[in-house]
Design an enzyme around this catalytic site. Structure first.
Site, short mmCIF file in Angstrom:
data_model
loop_
_atom_site.label_atom_id
_atom_site.label_comp_id
_atom_site.label_asym_id
_atom_site.label_seq_id
_atom_site.Cartn_x
_atom_site.Cartn_y
_atom_site.Cartn_z
N GLY B 147 6.83 -2.70 -0.81
CA GLY B 147 6.49 -1.05 -0.79
C GLY B 147 5.98 -0.87 -2.23
O GLY B 147 6.23 -1.53 -3.25
N CYS B 148 5.22 0.10 -2.54
CA CYS B 148 4.71 0.51 -3.54
C CYS B 148 5.67 0.82 -5.12
O CYS B 148 5.56 0.44 -5.84
CB CYS B 148 3.65 1.64 -3.61
SG CYS B 148 4.21 3.01 -2.74
#
Lengths: 344, 344, 344, 344
Positions: B147-148
């Site tokens: 994920g970011c």
């Protein structure tokens, strides 16, 4: 009531004008600027055109201004307010300083963090975080109006510290501010193309609002406190969001946390409690003197996370200054401060 | 090398197109969309006009797409990638999933946080944080692309955890994200007038990137870790800034901290160390696969504060996916990812 | 004075609440919403919390609401106000409609541009551009409150048209609007990441504010007028800037142009003339009911360029509606509308 | 091919670095700055760190720089390029000037609008609007690279003027620019809090891009042209939208208008025709060298409205400069300019 503003051309001074010009009890006597003396304020801030068009005078007339005023707001850079304040109180006029010069009860803390000798040691100022120091504000002759980050952060943590619910050494404050907090002075840090579509931290472990927060929370705790405070610059004009982390003391319950907030703030008009699980949003406070607060308990880590939102120019500066003025002069604390937030 | 993208119409899919269409070794075979099958991608994203105009097909052709591709990128909402992934690997084709389905080595963690049964338990995916899992990526058949928020946060803390310099229970991550992280689906949370000139926290103590960070840091530490993670929404399109707090173990020196960052990252092309005292700025990474990292030691509190910045759509999603593809196929890891950041 | 708002949950309705809740003569009787009946408005707009917390009722009670109110504001999508208006005036209650249903004296123009039959042909509404139609507003029972683009554009051009200084066939209006003009309904056109850091034109030669401008200017000119009008979407929340081009008639002097503006507007509180050479800035009007106007003469092309700025939600909608209410009820026209603009 | 940049620290210079450092045929020999000589460019623009770290030299070495370079880009303020250009061409090196000094074939026009004597009258520069002057660019020794507004505006109107479809006296250009066009020099006009959430016009009937547009369109028309040009500042970093109005000559059909655009541009890689009814969006061009064009015919007024969008720093400055370099040296015109736009 007659008021004057020393240093009216910055954003804080201009915001004071917005609020005071519609205050039902205040009459503005004089506004000053050293660099733009003689200009009408509406030439510098055309949004005030036809609304407040008075001319700027300079500080050479400070004695006269003080004599004609019941209260003088000082919106000068830190280090410059002390000399002005000394002259104004000598005339028996009250002072509300929006800078840092009168924020510290121990002036050696000021001298250490601001790297300047304090030249008005005898001042006996009151720290103007109204909700926490209201009784002292009532009789103060000099108010050190709190900083923007500090207002949001202290109000968020005060209930927990006052009720001894958290480990004092565990406090971490991660704050996000709009660009107006940096003022109208030109700087690459406020240059549109640099700031826009970007976010950054700055002054980690060294920002001058740190000792101010530590002073207020330390007084509530009855002991010295050291906190971590990290300011961030985000591409909005107005608004501060303060996300405050701390570890709950063993055995503290969620109900105790809730109760701490409600007991301290339930009578406070300018504090809106969004409750446990609530999420403050800076835009909801824009243009108003509200401080919105929500809190969250994380059982996985035993931490409480408190989030607060204010308009940095209102509750974080000019609005709280007017609130203090109202208290100092026995007026309804809300006078001139009851506009709804501007949304969206 | 033949590549396909399942779910090409979200921002992540579109960013993959931007990167892959200029990748010197990649040829795009197929792009899919269930809702807009038959449309040219350039009708949906006109900025791709004359640049990449291919038509979207649908997933009914997944077996065929897999058979024609060397690697398939999946950019579907979580829960949907598992079924697609199963079919693709059955054809002997590699999978890089940009959602959460393949990020957890212990699928019960996935099931708990995402509230879904995991239907591809036998997958044996590799967590695609390239800098930390490069060796495993080389031989992986399925990559769970991070994920970011997690990419920015894990990279910031990995050196300290790996070298056992911090108290593991003290980790607090305060992260700020641009709105593109919320995707292109319509929501009041992404409505311009609501988000603009505003900042807020959300999902405190409950965001799904929490267990992902805990998994990666826990593996480095060799023990289970619980962290506090708070995401914030700020009014920018691209960019994540992650501000990470932790307490130094007794006796740890600044030099040890510096050394931990340098030893782990000095050979890493996509990590730019700004050093002790350095301030990452999201705009400096915009459009690029860089992760910028700076760190600060606060002797007053004995904490270390690490700040990292990435473009959430590049290093936080599509760029790292391409980086993983390069590693999986023995290519130069930088291929297709050497554009300078777009500034200002 | 008792007022109600039909359709209070859009930005226009919410802005009416902001203004009316601080209006010294207005008491809000009822607010309605069909989709969110029963909710407190402060759940939908938390910025109103502790400020205006009333519950939304639905329109089934419209007869009762009308009976209890002196004036009802309608903030429904066009096409829906006609039926409501008919019922309200039947109760002898005045109507101020913020949509398009009552803006056209010739309902066939409405039917042509809005592609709907007009079902309240007998209404005899007055067009509520207060500065130009004040006398009619005083005695009106139904006001068609002008559109946002139209208010800015008509006020900019009225002096030139009225004094016959320009070629009527030469009028071109290039207008720029913030995103709040598109309302709170979800749309890719208002999605943050699509609108941010971008600008575009839309509805060229077909925007529905075109006939409204032509109607008002045509009445001033005494002849039919056709204009070019181009709206643009810019990434701000509030504000419209209208740049209006026209060719001066032969022999017209700059002094005549200046005189046209001064003679029409010098007594108008809400119009601030910045003079020949003046540059209106939308931010200077934000949150206020001002319309700022400046004009420029280009001797090279013999054109006059007039620029006007308003806050689209105030002078372009809710503020002008309150101004009209004040006029209709014989109050000071400025009541409830004297807040200074919020800057910066 | 060896290239140098004189004045590399402004946004235009920095954008040249972004493009040239990834250009497959260009090698950067020297970059200069008078105020920051000796600094690495990556200290001034940290986004270039590890990407392009060279040190800035000063112009005292201009002869040497010219001798070592095949082409020198000049990104100095107007008035300063003439002297540098003279020295560079004396060494037989080609010059691409991104300022105004070499944009006018009639230097008296330059002297009138820029209020400076032109000191390099013998230069014989070519106006570098590549699509219209490609043949001359091929053999030029000095290129006057067009302005940002002018590129967008001339490209929008050239087909109509060239094919004599419009009344030449009817041209009005209403242009909107991001703030990067004003450069990195500090100014209240680029101060974040002043520009943000605001829009304004400036320099009406007096902007210096006016004569540049008139020159290019006049050459296409074969006669002198006077236009109205109004620039606006909008709160975005990159992007120009130019909305261009003109009256069709009697009898001109929509098909003729379409044909004019297609015949002039259908082979042009960097011009994307969105067709009649198309709406360019600045964000769709961000970071790329594209100019997007759409046009609209209004039968009610007999006007044609053409809208064009570019990235002001790419097609409006550095990108077109690189395009010209490619043409001058016989390279593929697209080299180094084929990155997809960065969206969103």
């Amino acid at each position: 009531m007659k008021v004057s503003i020393i240093g009216a051309t910055g954003y804080t001074g201009e915001e004071l004008l917005r609020l005071l010009s519609s205050h039902p009890q205040a009459e503005i006597v004089a506004i000053t600027s050293e660099s733009q003396t003689g200009a009408a304020i509406s030439e510098i801030y055309p949004h005030l055109q036809q609304f407040y068009d008075n001319k700027l005078v300079n500080m050479h007339q400070l004695d006269e201004i003080a004599a004609q005023s019941d209260v003088v707001f000082i919106a000068l850079p830190h280090g410059h307010a002390m000399e002005a304040g000394k002259k104004i109180v000598a005339k028996g006029t009250k002072v509300i300083d929006l800078g840092a010069d009168y924020r510290f009860s121990d002036t050696s803390v000021y001298e250490k963090w601001y790297k300047l000798p304090h030249t008005h040691q005898e001042a006996q100022p009151v720290y103007g975080l109204t909700e926490l120091y209201r009784e002292q504000v009532k009789t103060a002759s000099i108010i050190g109006n709190p900083g923007c980050y500090t207002t949001a952060s202290i109000l968020a943590l005060a209930p927990l510290v006052k009720h001894q619910l958290i480990e004092l050494s565990s406090i971490i404050i991660d704050a996000k501010s709009g660009v107006s907090g940096a003022g109208r002075s030109l700087s690459l840090n406020s240059h549109f193309t640099e700031v826009f579509e970007s976010v950054k931290a700055y002054n980690i472990a060294g920002h001058r609002h740190t000792p101010e927060i530590e002073q207020a929370l330390g007084e509530l705790a009855g002991s010295e406190i050291f906190i971590s405070f990290t300011p961030h610059l985000i591409p909005i004009a107005r608004g501060i969001l303060s996300t405050c982390y701390s570890t709950l003391k063993a055995g503290v319950t969620a109900a105790q946390v809730d109760e701490a907030f409600h007991s301290l703030y339930q009578e406070e008009y300018f504090i809106r409690l969004l409750g446990r699980g609530g999420y403050p949003v800076t835009k909801n406070t824009r243009g108003s003197n509200y401080c919105d607060i929500g809190w969250h308990i994380d059982p996985r880590t035993n931490r409480v996370v408190v989030v607060s939102a204010i308009d940095n120019l209102v509750k974080g500066a000019a609005g709280q200054a007017v609130q203090n003025m109202n208290v100092m002069f026995g007026l309804d604390e809300r006078l001139g401060l009851t506009q709804a937030p501007l949304y969206p």
